[in-house]
Design a protein around this motif. Structure first.
Motif, PDB file in Angstrom:
ATOM      1  N   VAL A 396      12.673   6.355   0.811  1.00 27.95           N
ATOM      2  CA  VAL A 396      12.061   7.916   0.913  1.00 27.95           C
ATOM      3  C   VAL A 396      10.306   7.646   0.679  1.00 27.95           C
ATOM      4  CG1 VAL A 396      11.859   9.913  -0.335  1.00 27.95           C
ATOM      5  CG2 VAL A 396      13.825   8.424  -0.468  1.00 27.95           C
ATOM      6  N   LEU A 397       9.638   8.272   1.895  1.00 29.88           N
ATOM      7  CA  LEU A 397       8.527   8.060   2.073  1.00 29.88           C
ATOM      8  C   LEU A 397       7.700   9.487   1.761  1.00 29.88           C
ATOM      9  CD1 LEU A 397       9.753   5.976   4.142  1.00 29.88           C
ATOM     10  CD2 LEU A 397       7.922   6.261   5.684  1.00 29.88           C
ATOM     11  N   PHE A 398       6.468   9.345   0.909  1.00 29.51           N
ATOM     12  CA  PHE A 398       5.683  10.305   0.540  1.00 29.51           C
ATOM     13  C   PHE A 398       4.301  10.374   1.050  1.00 29.51           C
ATOM     14  CE2 PHE A 398       8.774   9.640  -2.959  1.00 29.51           C
ATOM     15  CZ  PHE A 398       9.300  11.008  -3.248  1.00 29.51           C
ATOM     16  N   PRO A 399       3.587  11.539   1.358  1.00 23.14           N
ATOM     17  CA  PRO A 399       2.565  11.488   1.834  1.00 23.14           C
ATOM     18  C   PRO A 399       1.171  10.697   1.568  1.00 23.14           C
ATOM     19  CG  PRO A 399       3.488  13.926   2.006  1.00 23.14           C
ATOM     20  CD  PRO A 399       4.315  12.946   1.042  1.00 23.14           C
ATOM     21  N   ASP A 400       1.292  10.467   0.146  1.00 23.06           N
ATOM     22  CA  ASP A 400       0.277   9.529  -0.547  1.00 23.06           C
ATOM     23  C   ASP A 400       0.595   8.419  -0.312  1.00 23.06           C
ATOM     24  OD1 ASP A 400       2.570   9.117  -2.300  1.00 23.06           O
ATOM     25  OD2 ASP A 400       1.487   9.957  -4.203  1.00 23.06           O
ATOM     26  N   GLY A 401       1.576   7.802   0.378  1.00 23.87           N
ATOM     27  CA  GLY A 401       1.650   6.291   0.758  1.00 23.87           C
ATOM     28  C   GLY A 401       3.007   5.534  -0.197  1.00 23.87           C
ATOM     29  N   ARG A 402       3.263   6.329  -1.202  1.00 28.11           N
ATOM     30  CA  ARG A 402       4.601   5.890  -2.048  1.00 28.11           C
ATOM     31  C   ARG A 402       6.042   5.739  -1.125  1.00 28.11           C
ATOM     32  NH1 ARG A 402       6.405   9.066  -5.989  1.00 28.11           N
ATOM     33  NH2 ARG A 402       5.384  10.679  -5.283  1.00 28.11           N
ATOM     34  N   VAL A 403       6.622   4.901  -1.671  1.00 25.03           N
ATOM     35  CA  VAL A 403       7.959   4.722  -0.985  1.00 25.03           C
ATOM     36  C   VAL A 403       9.052   4.362  -1.987  1.00 25.03           C
ATOM     37  CG1 VAL A 403       9.570   3.303   0.618  1.00 25.03           C
ATOM     38  CG2 VAL A 403       7.214   3.984   1.095  1.00 25.03           C
ATOM     39  N   LEU A 404      10.116   4.979  -2.154  1.00 24.30           N
ATOM     40  CA  LEU A 404      11.175   4.801  -2.929  1.00 24.30           C
ATOM     41  C   LEU A 404      12.148   4.096  -2.130  1.00 24.30           C
ATOM     42  CD1 LEU A 404      11.694   8.081  -4.934  1.00 24.30           C
ATOM     43  CD2 LEU A 404      10.447   6.235  -5.523  1.00 24.30           C
ATOM     44  N   VAL A 405      12.639   2.904  -2.551  1.00 22.15           N
ATOM     45  CA  VAL A 405      13.519   2.089  -1.817  1.00 22.15           C
ATOM     46  C   VAL A 405      14.990   2.404  -2.793  1.00 22.15           C
ATOM     47  CG1 VAL A 405      14.533  -0.157  -0.979  1.00 22.15           C
ATOM     48  CG2 VAL A 405      11.992   0.458  -1.052  1.00 22.15           C
ATOM     49  N   GLN A 406      15.898   3.159  -2.209  1.00 23.03           N
ATOM     50  CA  GLN A 406      16.965   3.451  -2.867  1.00 23.03           C
ATOM     51  C   GLN A 406      18.379   2.516  -2.330  1.00 23.03           C
ATOM     52  OE1 GLN A 406      17.286   7.609  -1.801  1.00 23.03           O
ATOM     53  NE2 GLN A 406      16.647   8.246  -4.043  1.00 23.03           N
ATOM     54  N   GLY A 407      19.229   2.245  -3.454  1.00 24.23           N
ATOM     55  CA  GLY A 407      20.281   1.160  -3.033  1.00 24.23           C
ATOM     56  C   GLY A 407      19.890  -0.025  -3.595  1.00 24.23           C
TER      57      GLY A 407
END
Length: 424
Positions: A396-407
């Motif tokens: 999951v990519l957010f505009p501020d550069g954060r990424v959630l890696v799920q799973g």
């Protein structure tokens, strides 16, 4: 969901008589007589009755006299402004009354975390008529949240709405007199002072101790009270922290528990009623602080286990440490931390790892959609992009550069996936 510290507060906590003292960074006046509440700032509710003093070309002495008269008139107007009828039941409750309600209308609070605790806190603050509420959360709504996170619905989950903006949209329909500011952001040492200052009180709806210690650093450095709260399983805890008067979080716990040693809602589950118990208690103590009724503020640590019928009230008055890094030595290790060490975090309540770039970055979600579409399934809204390279993994990519890696739960595995698709 908020994790609880696995240990008792550090050191002995001797019993002591409750002796409330005076003055913190919030409202100071007795709501029964003098003007209550903190200084009026932008975003306060209209009924606070504030008015600007007009500039004049009169001689200095005469102008000063007139300014003093005008200032007195402003104060009188603020104290005599009609309280909206929607708050009539607050006014009937004598400890609040009209003056206390006006103080709430001038107050400003920040809520960190819009999950289970945070949604209850935000709901109470907005309905109570707190003049300005700042909402801070990095996450988005999922179906598993709906069991306990009261401001969200199935449509929010289907659209993967960011929690801060979804909560703000709901709350603006509840009370149009309140200024609501939503930040879809990860609270970290780079933005904590900007997001947590300019308010009278900070409310903890977070899910990890690193963020709580960061809140504690800002609180102590800037003299802003905050209310600690946590809930997991059927257990909950809450404590009011007033800089300079009560022990701070580092006095009590020293440092964050080691990863994997504290229960989370992902490992121990959680029932909805304990959320409402803890957050409603926090909200009540928040109102006492905001209207200046510190005489009735509970300075003990409250602990509950609703399922097993346990309740404990711990006297922490003697727990202030003369060598506390934060409130005694004024060294703010979490606020001044090397952000690189905090860029990868395992999230509570799901198999997910968050990765935040060391340097601020901006993602064009549209460009990333074009780049990733050949590699897997992609869906996007204006707040985030979901990329599924396989049935088991979602980024999951957010505009501020954060990424959630799920799973995944292993930070090393998350970092590998991040590097493969995003680049380190």
């Amino acid at each position: 969901m908020s994790s609880l510290h696995p240990n008792q507060p550090a050191g002995d906590l001797p019993s002591a008589a409750f002796s409330p003292s005076s003055g913190t960074g919030a409202a100071q006046a007795d709501n029964s007589s003098a003007k209550p509440g903190a200084a009026t700032q932008a975003g306060a509710a209209p009924y606070a009755g504030e008015a600007a003093v007009q500039a004049t070309d009169e001689p200095a002495a005469q102008a000063n006299d007139k300014t003093a008269v005008q200032s007195a008139a402003v104060a009188q107007t603020a104290d005599e402004a009609e309280v909206p009828a929607r708050y009539s039941r607050h006014v009937l409750f004598k400890p609040v009354g009209e003056n206390g309600q006006r103080a709430l209308g001038r107050a400003r609070v920040a809520i960190v975390g819009l999950g289970a605790l945070g949604t209850v806190l935000a709901n109470h603050m907005v309905r109570a008529g707190v003049g300005f509420v700042r909402l801070i959360d990095r996450d988005f709504v999922e179906e598993s949240n709906l069991q306990r996170q009261m401001l969200y619905d199935e449509e929010d989950a289907r659209q993967a709405q960011p929690k801060a903006s979804a909560a703000a949209a709901k709350l603006r329909l509840v009370n149009s007199l309140v200024g609501i500011e939503a930040h879809v952001a990860d609270l970290n040492p780079l933005n904590a002072e900007e997001l947590l200052t300019g308010v009278d009180l900070i409310l903890d709806g977070t899910d990890n101790f690193s963020v709580r210690f960061l809140i504690n650093d800002v609180s102590v450095k800037h003299g802003i009270p905050w209310l600690y709260g946590g809930a997991v399983s059927s257990r909950g805890v809450s404590l009011a922290i007033l800089p300079g008067e009560t022990p701070c979080l580092r006095c009590l716990f020293g440092s964050a528990p080691a990863h994997g040693t504290a229960d989370t809602c992902d490992t121990a589950g959680v029932i909805g009623p304990i959320i409402h118990m803890v957050a409603s208690y926090q909200a009540t103590e928040a109102m006492k602080i905001l209207i200046g009724d510190k005489q009735h503020l509970n300075r003990r640590m409250q602990q509950w286990d609703l399922w097993y019928n346990h309740y404990t009230s711990v006297d922490v008055a003697g727990a202030r440490k003369a060598d506390c890094p934060a409130c005694a030595r004024h060294t703010f290790e979490y606020l001044d931390a090397d952000i690189e060490g905090e860029t990868i975090q395992t999230l509570c309540g799901r198999d997910s790892v968050q990765i935040h770039p060391v340097q601020a970055a901006e993602f064009s979600l549209e460009q990333w959609e074009q780049r990733l579409a050949p590699l897997g399934r992609v869906s996007r809204n204006k707040f985030l992009l979901r990329f599924r390279p396989s049935d088991e993994i979602t980024l999951v990519l957010f505009p501020d550069g954060r990424v959630l890696v799920q799973g995944v739960t292993d930070p090393a595995a998350a970092k590998t996936l991040y590097s493969r698709y995003i680049g380190m």
